[in-house]
Design an enzyme around this catalytic site. Structure first.
Site, PDB file in Angstrom:
ATOM      1  N   ASP A 136     -11.204  -0.821  13.583  1.00 13.38           N
ATOM      2  CA  ASP A 136     -11.656  -0.859  12.195  1.00 13.38           C
ATOM      3  C   ASP A 136     -13.133  -1.260  12.116  1.00 13.38           C
ATOM      4  O   ASP A 136     -13.671  -1.897  13.020  1.00 13.38           O
ATOM      5  CB  ASP A 136     -10.808  -1.848  11.392  1.00 13.38           C
ATOM      6  CG  ASP A 136      -9.393  -1.327  11.175  1.00 13.38           C
ATOM      7  OD1 ASP A 136      -9.216  -0.093  11.106  1.00 13.38           O
ATOM      8  OD2 ASP A 136      -8.466  -2.160  11.078  1.00 13.38           O
ATOM      9  N   ARG A 141       0.802  -1.199   0.000  1.00 10.43           N
ATOM     10  CA  ARG A 141       0.000   0.000   0.000  1.00 10.43           C
ATOM     11  C   ARG A 141       0.849   1.270   0.000  1.00 10.43           C
ATOM     12  O   ARG A 141       0.477   2.275  -0.578  1.00 10.43           O
ATOM     13  CB  ARG A 141      -0.924   0.006   1.215  1.00 10.43           C
ATOM     14  CG  ARG A 141      -1.640   1.303   1.340  1.00 10.43           C
ATOM     15  CD  ARG A 141      -2.661   1.481   2.438  1.00 10.43           C
ATOM     16  NE  ARG A 141      -3.243   0.341   3.063  1.00 10.43           N
ATOM     17  CZ  ARG A 141      -4.309  -0.322   2.596  1.00 10.43           C
ATOM     18  NH1 ARG A 141      -4.845   0.010   1.446  1.00 10.43           N
ATOM     19  NH2 ARG A 141      -4.800  -1.312   3.280  1.00 10.43           N
ATOM     20  N   TYR A 142       1.968   1.190   0.697  1.00  3.95           N
ATOM     21  CA  TYR A 142       2.832   2.356   0.875  1.00  3.95           C
ATOM     22  C   TYR A 142       4.021   2.254  -0.070  1.00  3.95           C
ATOM     23  O   TYR A 142       4.404   1.156  -0.480  1.00  3.95           O
ATOM     24  CB  TYR A 142       3.326   2.421   2.326  1.00  3.95           C
ATOM     25  CG  TYR A 142       2.241   2.635   3.358  1.00  3.95           C
ATOM     26  CD1 TYR A 142       1.614   3.870   3.488  1.00  3.95           C
ATOM     27  CD2 TYR A 142       1.861   1.606   4.213  1.00  3.95           C
ATOM     28  CE1 TYR A 142       0.638   4.075   4.450  1.00  3.95           C
ATOM     29  CE2 TYR A 142       0.889   1.802   5.181  1.00  3.95           C
ATOM     30  CZ  TYR A 142       0.281   3.040   5.300  1.00  3.95           C
ATOM     31  OH  TYR A 142      -0.682   3.239   6.260  1.00  3.95           O
ATOM     32  N   LYS A 183      -2.934   4.418   7.186  1.00  7.03           N
ATOM     33  CA  LYS A 183      -3.137   4.944   8.543  1.00  7.03           C
ATOM     34  C   LYS A 183      -3.059   6.471   8.513  1.00  7.03           C
ATOM     35  O   LYS A 183      -2.120   7.028   7.952  1.00  7.03           O
ATOM     36  CB  LYS A 183      -2.075   4.388   9.467  1.00  7.03           C
ATOM     37  CG  LYS A 183      -2.092   2.880   9.570  1.00  7.03           C
ATOM     38  CD  LYS A 183      -0.906   2.380  10.383  1.00  7.03           C
ATOM     39  CE  LYS A 183      -0.843   0.871  10.411  1.00  7.03           C
ATOM     40  NZ  LYS A 183      -0.390   0.290   9.126  1.00  7.03           N
ATOM     41  N   CYS A 207     -10.814  -8.624  15.332  1.00  8.31           N
ATOM     42  CA  CYS A 207      -9.711  -8.781  14.376  1.00  8.31           C
ATOM     43  C   CYS A 207     -10.015  -8.131  13.026  1.00  8.31           C
ATOM     44  O   CYS A 207     -11.025  -8.418  12.388  1.00  8.31           O
ATOM     45  CB  CYS A 207      -9.439 -10.267  14.165  1.00  8.31           C
ATOM     46  SG  CYS A 207      -8.136 -10.554  12.945  1.00  8.31           S
ATOM     47  N   CYS A 244      -8.612 -12.457  18.677  1.00 10.10           N
ATOM     48  CA  CYS A 244      -9.188 -11.205  19.159  1.00 10.10           C
ATOM     49  C   CYS A 244     -10.531 -11.029  18.459  1.00 10.10           C
ATOM     50  O   CYS A 244     -10.608 -11.117  17.234  1.00 10.10           O
ATOM     51  CB  CYS A 244      -8.298 -10.023  18.781  1.00 10.10           C
ATOM     52  SG  CYS A 244      -6.568 -10.226  19.245  1.00 10.10           S
ATOM     53  N   ASP A 263      -7.168   3.734  10.462  1.00 12.66           N
ATOM     54  CA  ASP A 263      -6.824   3.117   9.183  1.00 12.66           C
ATOM     55  C   ASP A 263      -8.007   3.409   8.269  1.00 12.66           C
ATOM     56  O   ASP A 263      -9.139   3.011   8.559  1.00 12.66           O
ATOM     57  CB  ASP A 263      -6.593   1.613   9.370  1.00 12.66           C
ATOM     58  CG  ASP A 263      -5.483   1.093   8.466  1.00 12.66           C
ATOM     59  OD1 ASP A 263      -5.279   1.684   7.379  1.00 12.66           O
ATOM     60  OD2 ASP A 263      -4.829   0.105   8.838  1.00 12.66           O
ATOM     61  N   ARG A 319       7.309   0.102   1.682  1.00 12.97           N
ATOM     62  CA  ARG A 319       7.201  -1.009   2.628  1.00 12.97           C
ATOM     63  C   ARG A 319       5.969  -1.860   2.338  1.00 12.97           C
ATOM     64  O   ARG A 319       4.987  -1.368   1.779  1.00 12.97           O
ATOM     65  CB  ARG A 319       7.163  -0.501   4.073  1.00 12.97           C
ATOM     66  CG  ARG A 319       6.063   0.485   4.379  1.00 12.97           C
ATOM     67  CD  ARG A 319       6.527   1.385   5.533  1.00 12.97           C
ATOM     68  NE  ARG A 319       5.468   2.224   6.055  1.00 12.97           N
ATOM     69  CZ  ARG A 319       5.066   3.358   5.472  1.00 12.97           C
ATOM     70  NH1 ARG A 319       5.604   3.755   4.344  1.00 12.97           N
ATOM     71  NH2 ARG A 319       4.103   4.078   6.022  1.00 12.97           N
ATOM     72  N   CYS A 347      -3.482 -17.805  14.703  1.00 13.13           N
ATOM     73  CA  CYS A 347      -2.974 -17.065  15.859  1.00 13.13           C
ATOM     74  C   CYS A 347      -3.032 -17.969  17.082  1.00 13.13           C
ATOM     75  O   CYS A 347      -3.723 -18.980  17.082  1.00 13.13           O
ATOM     76  CB  CYS A 347      -3.832 -15.829  16.128  1.00 13.13           C
ATOM     77  SG  CYS A 347      -3.692 -14.557  14.864  1.00 13.13           S
ATOM     78  N   ARG A 374      -8.509  -8.783  10.354  1.00 12.56           N
ATOM     79  CA  ARG A 374      -8.423  -9.825   9.320  1.00 12.56           C
ATOM     80  C   ARG A 374      -9.285 -11.024   9.655  1.00 12.56           C
ATOM     81  O   ARG A 374      -8.953 -12.149   9.280  1.00 12.56           O
ATOM     82  CB  ARG A 374      -6.967 -10.231   9.104  1.00 12.56           C
ATOM     83  CG  ARG A 374      -6.185  -9.102   8.531  1.00 12.56           C
ATOM     84  CD  ARG A 374      -4.847  -9.456   7.925  1.00 12.56           C
ATOM     85  NE  ARG A 374      -4.187  -8.180   7.778  1.00 12.56           N
ATOM     86  CZ  ARG A 374      -3.229  -7.737   8.597  1.00 12.56           C
ATOM     87  NH1 ARG A 374      -2.738  -8.508   9.551  1.00 12.56           N
ATOM     88  NH2 ARG A 374      -2.747  -6.521   8.439  1.00 12.56           N
TER      89      ARG A 374
HETATM   90  C1  LIG Z   1       0.422  -0.665   8.970  1.00 11.91           C
HETATM   91  C2  LIG Z   1       0.909  -1.070   7.665  1.00 11.91           C
HETATM   92  C3  LIG Z   1       2.248  -0.945   7.324  1.00 11.91           C
HETATM   93  C4  LIG Z   1       3.268  -0.351   8.261  1.00 11.91           C
HETATM   94  O1  LIG Z   1       2.968   0.981   8.546  1.00 11.91           O
HETATM   95  P1  LIG Z   1       3.931   1.851   9.479  1.00 11.91           P
HETATM   96  O2  LIG Z   1       3.182   3.132   9.684  1.00 11.91           O
HETATM   97  O3  LIG Z   1       5.222   2.024   8.743  1.00 11.91           O
HETATM   98  O4  LIG Z   1       4.117   1.081  10.741  1.00 11.91           O
HETATM   99  C5  LIG Z   1       2.634  -1.320   6.064  1.00 11.91           C
HETATM  100  N1  LIG Z   1       1.753  -1.821   5.165  1.00 11.91           N
HETATM  101  C6  LIG Z   1       0.443  -1.947   5.470  1.00 11.91           C
HETATM  102  C7  LIG Z   1      -0.481  -2.475   4.429  1.00 11.91           C
HETATM  103  C8  LIG Z   1      -0.020  -1.591   6.729  1.00 11.91           C
HETATM  104  O5  LIG Z   1      -1.317  -1.742   7.030  1.00 11.91           O
END
Ligand SMILES: *Cc1c(COP(=O)(O)O)cnc(C)c1O
Length: 401
Positions: free
Chosen positions: A308, A127-128, A352, A147, A144, A345, A131, A140, A149
């Site tokens: 969520d 998404r980002y 986020k 959850c 929870c 989120d 990362r 798990c 997911r």
């Molecule tokens: C939370 C998340 C991350 C990591 O986010 P950070 O703000 O860097 O901790 C990376 N990818 C996805 C899809 C996430 O939901």
């Protein structure tokens, strides 16, 4: 259990208590401390729970319903923290289903933060820009009830979860812009030592991956899993960070504190992610006590999540204003290190978004006027930096449609 020592000369040490274990009086210490014994003796059915505690009608119905959505599963360690006579027990609310889980309101979704649509390879969410999230298992140690997911974990919901780790690794090799991989699931620490070592090694063999982290609730649900052997494996793959997940101070028992200490001693920097939950941690007092205990365990509170919009979560969700009030009640009043970032989120999938109390009262071309944590007003002369008198930034079109 509930009246933790609020302070005094023994502050710190006295706040931690062992899990009471009253429900398993005859189990030898060595078995109780064996994580495989804990997994094997998980409470996973209505009969398991009813043999050990009195349930409400709502819980009985919720447990039967959970078989079609998100399984019931509680480790003996975590179960022993439940106050069996207290219907409002914050541990109980997190892991024992109630019938409200079967009620879905219009805003709720099975994939509330739109992960499936951001997944180029099964099990990988990108998404980002730099990362990715890698879902390595759908199981798990315990489940929870809120959850994010729940559509895919536990195997109950009929989701076809087949993470394709070979394809995910190929994707990561090809995508040199990715420098950070977050292992999650499910709980990655349920993998065997060998599998985890192999997976971390395969990631470490990709030169552009700088930063690895694991998201896990196992240090809280199953602290026995944090063995010296596991810690020795983790430390081979540094820099490796971990985010744990505790919501209430009673979860931080002596066993949990010691497990967190072993991880820290292995050089793993620790953060905590809490989910803001009605009747669990939706007050300044509870969150302050939690974050203070975390600091004593060398865990830095990282995120506080707005719950969520997961299906059947209405009874556990709070208004966003509660999260803002909690942050406002912490900032300035206690150590800055104890204060997590409150985030939502974005529903449907935008990532986020930080949500903060507003401290700026006014700004124009000459100055910024703001308040402090006590409400006192201050002015910082800031000529030429602020442009026109402040208006809300122009809003982008609403996403999702
Ligand atoms: C939370 C998340 C991350 C990591 O986010 P950070 O703000 O860097 O901790 C990376 N990818 C996805 C899809 C996430 O939901």
């Amino acid at each position: 259990m509930s009246n933790d020592d609020p302070g005094g000369p023994t502050r710190g040490r006295a706040r931690f208590r062992p899990a009471p274990r009253n429900d398993w009086p005859d189990v030898p210490e060595a078995q109780w401390n064996d994580w495989r014994w804990q997994i094997k003796h998980r409470l996973a059915s209505l009969a398991d729970l009813e043999s050990r505690m009195r349930l409400t009608a709502s819980e009985r119905a919720g447990i039967l319903f959970s078989a079609h959505k998100l399984s019931l599963g509680i480790t003996p360690h975590f179960f022993s923290l439940i106050e069996k006579d207290n219907l409002a027990c914050p541990i109980r609310r997190q892991v024992i289903p109630v019938i409200d889980e079967s009620r879905t309101d219009d805003a709720e979704m099975s994939d509330p933060v739109g992960e499936d649509s951001a997944s180029p390879v099964p099990g990988l969410v990108h998404r980002y820009p730099d990362r990715v999230l890698l879902l390595v298992t759908d199981r798990c140690a315990a489940y929870c009830r809120y959850c994010t997911r729940s559509r895919l974990v536990s195997g109950a919901g009929g989701y076809d979860f087949h993470p394709d780790l070979e394809h995910a690794l190929a994707y990561l090799r090809a995508h040199t812009e990715v420098r950070d991989v977050l292992l999650s699931g499910g709980d990655p620490l349920l993998l065997s030592d060998d599998k985890l070592d192999h997976l971390l090694g395969a990631l470490r063999a990709i030169p552009h991956l700088e930063f690895l982290r694991i998201g896990s609730r196992i240090p809280i649900f199953l602290p026995q899993r944090i063995t010296p052997a596991l810690c020795a494996i983790l430390r081979k793959h540094h820099p490796l960070w971990m985010s744990v997940h505790a919501n209430h101070p009673r979860e931080i028992t002596t066993e949990v504190r010691d497990a967190l200490g072993r991880l820290s001693d292995a050089g793993v920097p620790l953060g905590n992610q809490s989910v803001l939950l009605s009747g669990v941690n939706d007050s300044v007092e509870v969150m302050r006590e939690l974050t203070h205990k975390l600091l004593l365990c060398r865990v830095r509170p990282y995120y506080l999540y707005q719950c969520d919009l997961i299906q059947g979560s209405r009874h556990l969700r709070t208004p966003i204003s509660r999260g803002i009030e909690i942050i406002e009640g912490l900032r300035g009043h206690t150590s800055g290190y104890a204060i997590p970032q409150f985030v939502v989120d974005a529903p449907g999938g935008g990532g986020k978004v930080p949500i903060n109390p507003e401290y700026i009262i006014y700004r124009d071309a000459e100055r910024v006027v703001f308040r402090n944590f006590q409400g006192r007003v201050f002015e910082y002369p800031d000529p030429g930096k602020n442009g026109a008198p402040r208006a809300l930034p122009e809003a982008a079109p609403v996403a999702g449609g």
